[in-house]
Design a protein around this motif. Structure first.
Motif, PDB file in Angstrom:
ATOM      1  N   ARG A 148      10.638  -8.410  19.335  1.00  0.00           N
ATOM      2  CA  ARG A 148       9.951  -8.960  18.164  1.00  0.00           C
ATOM      3  C   ARG A 148      10.604  -8.525  16.850  1.00  0.00           C
ATOM      4  NH1 ARG A 148       4.318  -6.734  20.368  1.00  0.00           N
ATOM      5  NH2 ARG A 148       5.801  -5.090  20.912  1.00  0.00           N
ATOM      6  N   PHE A 149      11.455  -7.485  16.920  1.00  0.00           N
ATOM      7  CA  PHE A 149      12.125  -7.020  15.708  1.00  0.00           C
ATOM      8  C   PHE A 149      13.635  -7.238  15.786  1.00  0.00           C
ATOM      9  CE2 PHE A 149       8.111  -4.893  15.816  1.00  0.00           C
ATOM     10  CZ  PHE A 149       7.721  -4.813  14.498  1.00  0.00           C
ATOM     11  N   ILE A 163       6.970   3.488   7.671  1.00  0.00           N
ATOM     12  CA  ILE A 163       5.615   3.023   7.357  1.00  0.00           C
ATOM     13  C   ILE A 163       4.709   3.172   8.564  1.00  0.00           C
ATOM     14  CG2 ILE A 163       4.273   0.992   6.726  1.00  0.00           C
ATOM     15  CD1 ILE A 163       6.759   0.087   5.092  1.00  0.00           C
ATOM     16  N   ALA A 170      -1.727   9.112   9.391  1.00  0.00           N
ATOM     17  CA  ALA A 170      -2.992   9.036   8.668  1.00  0.00           C
ATOM     18  C   ALA A 170      -4.140   8.731   9.622  1.00  0.00           C
ATOM     19  CB  ALA A 170      -2.907   7.974   7.575  1.00  0.00           C
ATOM     20  N   MET A 210      -5.923  -5.876   7.451  1.00  0.00           N
ATOM     21  CA  MET A 210      -4.695  -6.417   6.874  1.00  0.00           C
ATOM     22  C   MET A 210      -4.748  -7.943   6.857  1.00  0.00           C
ATOM     23  SD  MET A 210      -2.852  -3.866   5.954  1.00  0.00           S
ATOM     24  CE  MET A 210      -1.384  -4.807   5.546  1.00  0.00           C
ATOM     25  N   ARG A 214      -4.861 -10.248   2.944  1.00  0.00           N
ATOM     26  CA  ARG A 214      -3.607 -10.776   2.411  1.00  0.00           C
ATOM     27  C   ARG A 214      -3.794 -12.125   1.717  1.00  0.00           C
ATOM     28  NH1 ARG A 214       0.827 -11.360   6.396  1.00  0.00           N
ATOM     29  NH2 ARG A 214       1.062  -9.343   5.392  1.00  0.00           N
TER      30      ARG A 214
ATOM     31  N   VAL B 167      -4.188   4.874   4.923  1.00  0.00           N
ATOM     32  CA  VAL B 167      -2.958   4.075   4.946  1.00  0.00           C
ATOM     33  C   VAL B 167      -2.330   4.014   3.563  1.00  0.00           C
ATOM     34  CG1 VAL B 167      -2.098   1.739   5.235  1.00  0.00           C
ATOM     35  CG2 VAL B 167      -3.617   2.720   6.955  1.00  0.00           C
ATOM     36  N   ALA B 202       5.939  -2.352   0.676  1.00  0.00           N
ATOM     37  CA  ALA B 202       5.631  -1.573   1.870  1.00  0.00           C
ATOM     38  C   ALA B 202       4.366  -2.089   2.540  1.00  0.00           C
ATOM     39  CB  ALA B 202       5.476  -0.095   1.509  1.00  0.00           C
ATOM     40  N   ILE B 203       3.373  -2.405   1.732  1.00  0.00           N
ATOM     41  CA  ILE B 203       2.130  -2.943   2.287  1.00  0.00           C
ATOM     42  C   ILE B 203       2.394  -4.284   2.962  1.00  0.00           C
ATOM     43  CG2 ILE B 203      -0.159  -3.837   1.713  1.00  0.00           C
ATOM     44  CD1 ILE B 203      -0.100  -0.853   1.633  1.00  0.00           C
ATOM     45  N   ALA B 204       3.237  -5.072   2.322  1.00  0.00           N
ATOM     46  CA  ALA B 204       3.583  -6.363   2.922  1.00  0.00           C
ATOM     47  C   ALA B 204       4.271  -6.149   4.271  1.00  0.00           C
ATOM     48  CB  ALA B 204       4.491  -7.153   1.980  1.00  0.00           C
ATOM     49  N   THR B 205       5.188  -5.197   4.301  1.00  0.00           N
ATOM     50  CA  THR B 205       5.870  -4.870   5.556  1.00  0.00           C
ATOM     51  C   THR B 205       4.855  -4.464   6.622  1.00  0.00           C
ATOM     52  OG1 THR B 205       7.819  -4.112   4.358  1.00  0.00           O
ATOM     53  CG2 THR B 205       7.562  -3.353   6.640  1.00  0.00           C
ATOM     54  N   LEU B 206       3.912  -3.639   6.213  1.00  0.00           N
ATOM     55  CA  LEU B 206       2.877  -3.220   7.162  1.00  0.00           C
ATOM     56  C   LEU B 206       2.137  -4.424   7.724  1.00  0.00           C
ATOM     57  CD1 LEU B 206       1.165  -1.100   8.570  1.00  0.00           C
ATOM     58  CD2 LEU B 206      -0.237  -0.944   6.493  1.00  0.00           C
ATOM     59  N   GLY B 207       1.880  -5.401   6.842  1.00  0.00           N
ATOM     60  CA  GLY B 207       1.182  -6.598   7.297  1.00  0.00           C
ATOM     61  C   GLY B 207       1.947  -7.315   8.393  1.00  0.00           C
ATOM     62  N   THR B 208       3.214  -7.506   8.189  1.00  0.00           N
ATOM     63  CA  THR B 208       3.991  -8.232   9.201  1.00  0.00           C
ATOM     64  C   THR B 208       4.125  -7.395  10.477  1.00  0.00           C
ATOM     65  OG1 THR B 208       6.087  -7.381   8.366  1.00  0.00           O
ATOM     66  CG2 THR B 208       5.293  -9.430   7.423  1.00  0.00           C
ATOM     67  N   VAL B 209       4.254  -6.088  10.296  1.00  0.00           N
ATOM     68  CA  VAL B 209       4.348  -5.215  11.471  1.00  0.00           C
ATOM     69  C   VAL B 209       3.086  -5.311  12.320  1.00  0.00           C
ATOM     70  CG1 VAL B 209       4.315  -2.800  12.183  1.00  0.00           C
ATOM     71  CG2 VAL B 209       6.022  -3.568  10.541  1.00  0.00           C
ATOM     72  N   MET B 210       1.955  -5.221  11.651  1.00  0.00           N
ATOM     73  CA  MET B 210       0.689  -5.287  12.387  1.00  0.00           C
ATOM     74  C   MET B 210       0.570  -6.614  13.135  1.00  0.00           C
ATOM     75  SD  MET B 210      -0.851  -2.448  11.934  1.00  0.00           S
ATOM     76  CE  MET B 210      -2.406  -2.903  12.704  1.00  0.00           C
ATOM     77  N   LYS B 212       3.041  -8.472  14.260  1.00  0.00           N
ATOM     78  CA  LYS B 212       3.947  -8.512  15.407  1.00  0.00           C
ATOM     79  C   LYS B 212       3.488  -7.608  16.539  1.00  0.00           C
ATOM     80  CE  LYS B 212       8.137  -9.766  12.918  1.00  0.00           C
ATOM     81  NZ  LYS B 212       9.587  -9.553  12.771  1.00  0.00           N
ATOM     82  N   LEU B 213       2.858  -6.532  16.199  1.00  0.00           N
ATOM     83  CA  LEU B 213       2.570  -5.501  17.212  1.00  0.00           C
ATOM     84  C   LEU B 213       1.228  -5.663  17.914  1.00  0.00           C
ATOM     85  CD1 LEU B 213       3.981  -2.188  15.730  1.00  0.00           C
ATOM     86  CD2 LEU B 213       4.929  -3.656  17.522  1.00  0.00           C
ATOM     87  N   ARG B 214       0.521  -6.736  17.639  1.00  0.00           N
ATOM     88  CA  ARG B 214      -0.769  -6.803  18.301  1.00  0.00           C
ATOM     89  C   ARG B 214      -0.756  -7.624  19.580  1.00  0.00           C
ATOM     90  NH1 ARG B 214      -5.365  -8.863  15.156  1.00  0.00           N
ATOM     91  NH2 ARG B 214      -5.312  -6.614  14.858  1.00  0.00           N
TER      92      ARG B 214
END
Lengths: 214, 214
Positions: A148-149, A163, A170, A210, A214, B167, B202-210, B212-214
DNA sequence: TTGCATTATTGCGTGCAACGCAAAAAATCA
DNA sequence: TGATTTTTTGCGTTGCACGCAATAATGCAA
């Protein structure tokens, strides 16, 4: 190396002394309070000089928590893959660092002493946060192998890893704080299962948050 | 209260002394190093006794950072709404706490000293994290007024608020660390704009990460 | 303005943390 | 066993943090 464990006598003895000091520190903190657990008192109970104390732990709090820098580093050096959920794998890694030292009675002691002095948890987290570079490198490695990355660059992997690590730390902190402030779970079920689930739900909550924000 | 500022002479003098000590501490740390900036040396330069030093700051690092507990608390008591992006509002709140004290030269000093001793940033974050309860209550209030969280209970708001806060703190820390390790931006553009944008990305990156990772 | 009450400053003393250094003790190895 | 290396320890130093009581500064009221 003429013994069964693969460690020389010196190393074994060193690990044992470290444990003795830690147990003395934690027990004293529980019995007479953290302030009364002076380094002199701890050293006395452990049967070493105060000077030797500092050969093993840089600070009193590290001794109470039993943070063994060598063991932590060794734990970090273990190669870990990430087969399933990345956040959960990270949780396991972080908590493994917490308990790095070999164990024994230590886990219970540590739990009790953190229950009594929750600010030690913050301390613990700060210590782990100091490993940020090494930890985020590991996470970046996981991302690099994740389909995915695949489209992202190495720099982006590292960026995302930092991040993810920060967020996980946290969340672990929140989880552990809740766990520490909970009333004793009556010594019933495996106490270590609960935090993992709490953490999992927290990450899920973060996901929905999140999404909404957005 | 017979003056223009709404503060008695005592309070003004107290604020001034606090600032004098902070400036002395920060400048000394910059000039001779953090270790050489002993409490005695700081007090000397500030023109107060070492005993008075501790009437203003509980630790040397607090003095160097100029953390004024009173000002921070006052900053927290300001009622804040959240009109736009919640994460950004939280960023503004957290950074406002950083700079709480009234300002003056302080901001620059603080920046320089953190640049030189990045671990002070961690310290600063820990201090803010100690306000967790009050901060998460504020965020929970924001959620309560947010249509997207209307269906959730108050307890769920608080739960989510804690996570959001954690976070955000982590992300601010990462952002500030990057900012602190950057080479001097040539004193060109408003230096405070960059971190906010870095945080936003960074927050935006976190959004896309979350995602992808679910 | 003066006297009183409040608050701030200071000096003194205490306890403890952290660590450098060199001598003594212990463990390893040949 | 004897030599080498590592660990432990005692001693001394510096600095942090703070309690306590005397003193000084300040604000307030008459």
């Amino acid at each position: 190396m003429n013994n069964s464990s693969g460690l020389g006598l010196r190393e074994r003895k060193r690990a044992r002394t470290s444990e003795v000091i830690h147990v003395a520190a934690a027990e004293l903190a529980l019995e007479r309070g953290l302030d009364a657990a002076t380094i002199e008192a701890i050293s006395d109970r452990a049967g070493v000089s105060t000077r030797t104390f500092f050969n093993y732990f840089p600070t009193k709090e590290d001794a109470v928590l039993g943070i063994d820098e060598v063991a932590v580093s060794a734990e970090l050096d273990k190669v870990r893959g990430c087969d399933g959920d990345l956040f959960l794998a990270l949780f396991d890694l972080i908590t493994a660092l917490f308990e790095a030292t070999g164990g024994g009675i230590k886990s219970d002691l540590k739990r009790d002493v953190i229950r009594k002095y929750p600010h030690l948890m913050t301390r613990q987290m700060v210590r782990v946060a100091e490993l940020e570079d090494r930890l985020s490198a590991i996470v970046a490695g996981w991302l690099a192998k994740d389909a995915r990355f695949a489209e992202q660059t190495e720099a982006e992997h590292l960026e995302a890893a930092r991040i993810i690590l920060g967020v996980s730390l946290a969340t672990v902190r929140i989880t552990m704080k809740k766990w520490a402030s909970d009333p004793d779970p009556a010594t019933g079920p495996p106490a270590s299962a609960a935090p993992r689930e709490t953490y999992e739900r927290a990450i899920a909550t973060l996901g929905t948050v999140m999404e909404k924000l957005r």
